[in-house]
Design an enzyme around this catalytic site. Structure first.
Site, PDB file in Angstrom:
ATOM      1  N   ASN A  68     -62.897 -25.851 -49.139  1.00  0.00           N
ATOM      2  CA  ASN A  68     -63.998 -26.719 -48.703  1.00  0.00           C
ATOM      3  C   ASN A  68     -63.572 -27.789 -47.700  1.00  0.00           C
ATOM      4  O   ASN A  68     -64.300 -28.748 -47.471  1.00  0.00           O
ATOM      5  CB  ASN A  68     -64.655 -27.373 -49.920  1.00  0.00           C
ATOM      6  N   VAL A  91     -64.730 -32.308 -44.406  1.00  0.00           N
ATOM      7  CA  VAL A  91     -64.895 -32.014 -45.825  1.00  0.00           C
ATOM      8  C   VAL A  91     -66.305 -31.504 -46.085  1.00  0.00           C
ATOM      9  O   VAL A  91     -67.283 -32.103 -45.643  1.00  0.00           O
ATOM     10  CB  VAL A  91     -64.651 -33.296 -46.660  1.00  0.00           C
ATOM     11  N   CYS A  92     -66.400 -30.385 -46.815  1.00  0.00           N
ATOM     12  CA  CYS A  92     -67.704 -29.860 -47.228  1.00  0.00           C
ATOM     13  C   CYS A  92     -67.883 -30.231 -48.693  1.00  0.00           C
ATOM     14  O   CYS A  92     -67.292 -29.621 -49.567  1.00  0.00           O
ATOM     15  CB  CYS A  92     -67.738 -28.343 -47.065  1.00  0.00           C
ATOM     16  N   LEU A  93     -68.660 -31.265 -48.926  1.00  0.00           N
ATOM     17  CA  LEU A  93     -68.855 -31.763 -50.278  1.00  0.00           C
ATOM     18  C   LEU A  93     -70.299 -32.212 -50.394  1.00  0.00           C
ATOM     19  O   LEU A  93     -70.719 -33.137 -49.692  1.00  0.00           O
ATOM     20  CB  LEU A  93     -67.886 -32.931 -50.523  1.00  0.00           C
TER      21      LEU A  93
END
Length: 179
Positions: free
Chosen positions: A77, A85-87
């Site tokens: 992620n 950041v993929c959050l």
């Protein structure tokens, strides 16, 4: 007169500065800074040190901060090249109830502890985690040893490509030194 966003930015950044985190402001600007972040214990990221770039938008806390890893990390992620950041909690479900401390004490440690290979920014890491978890863990540890040292975090800049060139140069130099 300070607007509510400005006050909140100052409050959150002061909390970070007074915490145990190493925080360095960019040009004394409270809306842009770096935080030294350590990999959570009992994960393959344990022992790793990252420099995290944080930018707070003018609309913070109503708009989420921008977070990026400056030195390389191997994670489904997190984009390996940009450090993005993929959050969900930062990108979609951000709430003004959250503050900067939440990101470093809860959100990022949880992200490293429980990667989501179904929503990848790094397809290679996601595929490896799903198909060969032991190999994934080994690669994470290799990245931690190579790119997540205190020295790497200190040297991390906005342009990771320069760092790669320097590393290649020093590797070539060290080989010829041994002859």
């Amino acid at each position: 007169m300070a607007n509510p966003s400005r006050r909140r930015i100052e409050t959150d950044v002061m909390k970070m500065l007074m915490s145990d985190y190493e925080v360095s402001l960019v040009n004394d600007n409270m809306q842009e800074f770096y935080v030294r972040f350590y990999g959570p214990a009992e994960t393959p990221f344990s022992g790793g040190v990252w420099k995290i770039h944080v930018e707070l938008p003018d609309q913070y806390p109503f708009k989420s901060p921008s977070i990026g890893f400056m030195n390389k990390i191997f994670h489904p992620n997190i984009d390996e090249l940009s450090g993005s950041v993929c959050l969900d909690v930062i990108n979609q479900t951000w709430s003004p109830m959250f503050d900067m401390i939440n990101i470093f004490e809860v959100f990022l440690p949880q992200l490293l502890r429980y990667p989501n290979p179904n929503d990848p920014l790094n397809g290679e890491a996601a595929a490896l985690l799903m198909r060969h978890p032991k190999e994934y863990e080994a690669k994470v540890k290799e990245y931690v040893q190579r790119f997540a040292t205190k020295e790497a975090a200190d040297a991390a800049t906005d342009n990771n490509e320069d760092e790669d060139k320097d590393e290649e140069m020093s590797d070539i130099g060290s080989i010829s030194d041994g002859e």
